[in-house]
Design a protein around this motif. Sequence first.
Motif, PDB file in Angstrom:
ATOM      1  N   ALA A  95       0.820  -1.210   0.000  1.00 41.34           N
ATOM      2  CA  ALA A  95       0.000   0.000   0.000  1.00 41.34           C
ATOM      3  C   ALA A  95       0.852   1.257   0.000  1.00 41.34           C
ATOM      4  CB  ALA A  95      -0.934  -0.004   1.211  1.00 41.34           C
ATOM      5  N   ASP A  96       2.094   1.129   0.422  1.00 43.87           N
ATOM      6  CA  ASP A  96       3.015   2.263   0.419  1.00 43.87           C
ATOM      7  C   ASP A  96       3.643   2.404  -0.962  1.00 43.87           C
ATOM      8  OD1 ASP A  96       4.824   4.282   1.851  1.00 43.87           O
ATOM      9  OD2 ASP A  96       6.287   2.881   1.010  1.00 43.87           O
ATOM     10  N   ALA A  97       3.610   3.611  -1.529  1.00 45.54           N
ATOM     11  CA  ALA A  97       4.094   3.818  -2.893  1.00 45.54           C
ATOM     12  C   ALA A  97       5.572   3.473  -3.042  1.00 45.54           C
ATOM     13  CB  ALA A  97       3.846   5.263  -3.313  1.00 45.54           C
ATOM     14  N   THR A  98       6.371   3.797  -2.040  1.00 49.65           N
ATOM     15  CA  THR A  98       7.802   3.480  -2.097  1.00 49.65           C
ATOM     16  C   THR A  98       8.022   1.972  -2.100  1.00 49.65           C
ATOM     17  OG1 THR A  98       8.331   5.533  -0.929  1.00 49.65           O
ATOM     18  CG2 THR A  98      10.034   3.822  -0.972  1.00 49.65           C
ATOM     19  N   GLY A  99       7.245   1.276  -1.279  1.00 43.89           N
ATOM     20  CA  GLY A  99       7.350  -0.183  -1.238  1.00 43.89           C
ATOM     21  C   GLY A  99       6.889  -0.815  -2.528  1.00 43.89           C
ATOM     22  N   GLN A 100       5.834  -0.276  -3.120  1.00 43.65           N
ATOM     23  CA  GLN A 100       5.355  -0.808  -4.397  1.00 43.65           C
ATOM     24  C   GLN A 100       6.402  -0.624  -5.486  1.00 43.65           C
ATOM     25  OE1 GLN A 100       1.995   1.178  -6.174  1.00 43.65           O
ATOM     26  NE2 GLN A 100       1.566  -0.503  -7.580  1.00 43.65           N
ATOM     27  N   ALA A 101       7.047   0.540  -5.498  1.00 44.26           N
ATOM     28  CA  ALA A 101       8.093   0.791  -6.489  1.00 44.26           C
ATOM     29  C   ALA A 101       9.238  -0.206  -6.342  1.00 44.26           C
ATOM     30  CB  ALA A 101       8.611   2.227  -6.344  1.00 44.26           C
ATOM     31  N   GLU A 102       9.578  -0.539  -5.107  1.00 41.55           N
ATOM     32  CA  GLU A 102      10.667  -1.491  -4.875  1.00 41.55           C
ATOM     33  C   GLU A 102      10.278  -2.898  -5.332  1.00 41.55           C
ATOM     34  OE1 GLU A 102      14.408  -2.631  -4.178  1.00 41.55           O
ATOM     35  OE2 GLU A 102      13.624  -0.573  -4.141  1.00 41.55           O
ATOM     36  N   LEU A 103       8.990  -3.240  -5.220  1.00 37.75           N
ATOM     37  CA  LEU A 103       8.528  -4.543  -5.704  1.00 37.75           C
ATOM     38  C   LEU A 103       8.681  -4.646  -7.225  1.00 37.75           C
ATOM     39  CD1 LEU A 103       5.295  -5.044  -3.559  1.00 37.75           C
ATOM     40  CD2 LEU A 103       7.448  -6.306  -3.360  1.00 37.75           C
ATOM     41  N   VAL A 104       8.468  -3.535  -7.926  1.00 37.06           N
ATOM     42  CA  VAL A 104       8.685  -3.530  -9.381  1.00 37.06           C
ATOM     43  C   VAL A 104      10.165  -3.742  -9.683  1.00 37.06           C
ATOM     44  CG1 VAL A 104       8.531  -2.161 -11.490  1.00 37.06           C
ATOM     45  CG2 VAL A 104       6.674  -2.082  -9.832  1.00 37.06           C
ATOM     46  N   ARG A 105      11.020  -3.094  -8.921  1.00 38.75           N
ATOM     47  CA  ARG A 105      12.471  -3.274  -9.131  1.00 38.75           C
ATOM     48  C   ARG A 105      12.890  -4.714  -8.838  1.00 38.75           C
ATOM     49  NH1 ARG A 105      12.331   1.917  -6.531  1.00 38.75           N
ATOM     50  NH2 ARG A 105      12.869   3.566  -8.024  1.00 38.75           N
ATOM     51  N   ASP A 106      12.257  -5.339  -7.836  1.00 35.45           N
ATOM     52  CA  ASP A 106      12.537  -6.752  -7.550  1.00 35.45           C
ATOM     53  C   ASP A 106      12.189  -7.619  -8.759  1.00 35.45           C
ATOM     54  OD1 ASP A 106      13.382  -6.201  -4.982  1.00 35.45           O
ATOM     55  OD2 ASP A 106      11.466  -6.707  -4.039  1.00 35.45           O
ATOM     56  N   ALA A 107      11.062  -7.324  -9.396  1.00 37.49           N
ATOM     57  CA  ALA A 107      10.639  -8.090 -10.569  1.00 37.49           C
ATOM     58  C   ALA A 107      11.639  -7.928 -11.712  1.00 37.49           C
ATOM     59  CB  ALA A 107       9.250  -7.638 -11.016  1.00 37.49           C
ATOM     60  N   ILE A 108      12.178  -6.719 -11.865  1.00 38.67           N
ATOM     61  CA  ILE A 108      13.186  -6.477 -12.909  1.00 38.67           C
ATOM     62  C   ILE A 108      14.431  -7.305 -12.621  1.00 38.67           C
ATOM     63  CG2 ILE A 108      14.674  -4.731 -13.960  1.00 38.67           C
ATOM     64  CD1 ILE A 108      12.486  -2.668 -13.223  1.00 38.67           C
ATOM     65  N   ARG A 109      14.857  -7.307 -11.349  1.00 38.26           N
ATOM     66  CA  ARG A 109      16.043  -8.097 -10.972  1.00 38.26           C
ATOM     67  C   ARG A 109      15.809  -9.592 -11.174  1.00 38.26           C
ATOM     68  NH1 ARG A 109      16.765  -3.744  -7.065  1.00 38.26           N
ATOM     69  NH2 ARG A 109      15.225  -4.675  -5.653  1.00 38.26           N
ATOM     70  N   ASP A 110      14.569 -10.023 -11.041  1.00 39.94           N
ATOM     71  CA  ASP A 110      14.233 -11.443 -11.239  1.00 39.94           C
ATOM     72  C   ASP A 110      14.202 -11.831 -12.718  1.00 39.94           C
ATOM     73  OD1 ASP A 110      14.054 -11.873  -8.550  1.00 39.94           O
ATOM     74  OD2 ASP A 110      11.866 -11.707  -8.451  1.00 39.94           O
ATOM     75  N   GLY A 111      14.292 -10.836 -13.602  1.00 40.08           N
ATOM     76  CA  GLY A 111      14.310 -11.124 -15.036  1.00 40.08           C
ATOM     77  C   GLY A 111      12.991 -11.616 -15.577  1.00 40.08           C
ATOM     78  N   VAL A 112      11.890 -11.049 -15.099  1.00 39.29           N
ATOM     79  CA  VAL A 112      10.574 -11.486 -15.577  1.00 39.29           C
ATOM     80  C   VAL A 112      10.370 -11.077 -17.033  1.00 39.29           C
ATOM     81  CG1 VAL A 112       9.576 -11.377 -13.272  1.00 39.29           C
ATOM     82  CG2 VAL A 112       9.431  -9.382 -14.763  1.00 39.29           C
ATOM     83  N   ASP A 113       9.367 -11.679 -17.650  1.00 41.05           N
ATOM     84  CA  ASP A 113       9.063 -11.385 -19.055  1.00 41.05           C
ATOM     85  C   ASP A 113       8.026 -10.272 -19.202  1.00 41.05           C
ATOM     86  OD1 ASP A 113      10.628 -13.586 -20.377  1.00 41.05           O
ATOM     87  OD2 ASP A 113       9.329 -14.792 -19.092  1.00 41.05           O
ATOM     88  N   GLY A 114       7.328  -9.943 -18.116  1.00 45.36           N
ATOM     89  CA  GLY A 114       6.327  -8.891 -18.183  1.00 45.36           C
ATOM     90  C   GLY A 114       5.903  -8.481 -16.793  1.00 45.36           C
ATOM     91  N   ILE A 115       5.470  -7.222 -16.654  1.00 45.25           N
ATOM     92  CA  ILE A 115       5.023  -6.689 -15.366  1.00 45.25           C
ATOM     93  C   ILE A 115       3.676  -5.996 -15.562  1.00 45.25           C
ATOM     94  CG2 ILE A 115       5.499  -5.038 -13.507  1.00 45.25           C
ATOM     95  CD1 ILE A 115       8.497  -5.400 -14.116  1.00 45.25           C
ATOM     96  N   ALA A 116       2.743  -6.257 -14.662  1.00 45.56           N
ATOM     97  CA  ALA A 116       1.472  -5.530 -14.606  1.00 45.56           C
ATOM     98  C   ALA A 116       1.487  -4.722 -13.315  1.00 45.56           C
ATOM     99  CB  ALA A 116       0.292  -6.492 -14.635  1.00 45.56           C
ATOM    100  N   VAL A 117       1.080  -3.448 -13.394  1.00 48.19           N
ATOM    101  CA  VAL A 117       1.235  -2.578 -12.232  1.00 48.19           C
ATOM    102  C   VAL A 117       0.070  -1.603 -12.133  1.00 48.19           C
ATOM    103  CG1 VAL A 117       2.576  -0.827 -13.473  1.00 48.19           C
ATOM    104  CG2 VAL A 117       2.915  -1.110 -11.014  1.00 48.19           C
ATOM    105  N   THR A 118      -0.275  -1.214 -10.909  1.00 48.46           N
ATOM    106  CA  THR A 118      -1.267  -0.170 -10.681  1.00 48.46           C
ATOM    107  C   THR A 118      -0.550   1.153 -10.459  1.00 48.46           C
ATOM    108  OG1 THR A 118      -1.311  -0.604  -8.292  1.00 48.46           O
ATOM    109  CG2 THR A 118      -2.900  -1.786  -9.655  1.00 48.46           C
ATOM    110  N   LEU A 119      -1.191   2.241 -10.883  1.00 51.77           N
ATOM    111  CA  LEU A 119      -0.585   3.569 -10.756  1.00 51.77           C
ATOM    112  C   LEU A 119      -1.448   4.451  -9.862  1.00 51.77           C
ATOM    113  CD1 LEU A 119       0.477   4.328 -14.456  1.00 51.77           C
ATOM    114  CD2 LEU A 119       1.877   3.347 -12.624  1.00 51.77           C
ATOM    115  N   ALA A 120      -1.639   4.025  -8.628  1.00 48.91           N
ATOM    116  CA  ALA A 120      -2.406   4.842  -7.694  1.00 48.91           C
ATOM    117  C   ALA A 120      -1.685   6.158  -7.426  1.00 48.91           C
ATOM    118  CB  ALA A 120      -2.635   4.087  -6.389  1.00 48.91           C
ATOM    119  N   LYS A 121      -0.368   6.094  -7.395  1.00 52.94           N
ATOM    120  CA  LYS A 121       0.467   7.288  -7.206  1.00 52.94           C
ATOM    121  C   LYS A 121       1.539   7.262  -8.309  1.00 52.94           C
ATOM    122  CE  LYS A 121      -0.680   7.429  -2.339  1.00 52.94           C
ATOM    123  NZ  LYS A 121      -0.272   7.219  -0.931  1.00 52.94           N
TER     124      LYS A 121
END
Length: 340
Positions: A95-121
């Motif tokens: 729920a924290d925007a900073t934490g959500q941003a870090e979760l996206v960076r984790d996905a990038i480091r994991d080398g995923v093929d695609g990311i779906a994200v909400t843009l509440a902030k």
Amino acid sequence: MNSPLPAPPSRRSDRSRAFARLTVLAAACCLLLAGCSGDASSGSDEDGAGGSGGRIKVTLVTHGAEGDAFWELVRKGAEAAAAKDHVDLTYASDADATGQAELVRDAIRDGVDGIAVTLAKPQAMKSPVAAARAAGIPVVGLNSGIDAWQSAGLLEYFGQDESVAGRAVGAKLDGLGAKHTLCVIHERGNIALEARCAGVKKTFSGETEMLYVDGTNMDAMSATVTARLRQEPDIDEVVTNGAQFALAAVKAAGKAGSKAKVATFDLNKDLVGAVRDGSVQFAVDQQPYLQGYLAVDALWLYKTNGNISGGGVAPVLTGPAFVTKTNVADVARFAADGTR
């Protein structure tokens, strides 16, 4: 002296040569069949859209609070699409925007093929989304950020136009004869919630008042609404931004001795019952299950077939759809299955 004639070949020698020829032929057939089998095996690794490489990895990152019924619907939809498409799906939220941003960076480091994200902030998500794009990872949006997804660099967007939904609610309240509406926002700075209440205010001919509450503390939220209804006895309508907040508002109105009616954005199984018995006037369903489903399915289609829903220039709308006492039965059976 004449050389002796060679002895005639024995039947045993004939059998040996015949066996050798059969062995060579059998080996050739095995090689041919192995080659065909190899082609079939590699073909089976291809996905249904004709792509190659087998399963893809997708991460869905939302701003939903843990245990929130709304986000469980989003997650269920995403999991249904992942099962159909044979996608390896990871769901993460903060729920924290900073934490959500870090979760996206984790996905990038994991080398995923695609990311779906909400843009509440949206501002908080610009940097991680840019990092994903730089890494060659497609990113799609859902639920929040309909006015920001293109500028943020997202490929596609699935959700409700919250301003349109808010204006529709304002017009409906006029039709119901309301005069003074309290629009409850449970997360300050969430652009989707702000847009909804702003939309209500734009079309509602009566008075629209915004009330900010702490959505992470239901007791505090209920107490704040109760106090406001006591202070303003002429409030005749409470509009909330979530099914659980609507149910809490019904109780708050009772505690305050208020005659205010309750309507809400968003729907869940418990709210279906409240609409059915009339304690909640109506709900605006943005179909969260569909949002999660489409977001994951879109990434699979893009990776396997190059498809882009909306052409990358228009959002795919999943709402608004009004659920009232007259049509709630049509929704109830799906809500019972936990998909509406």
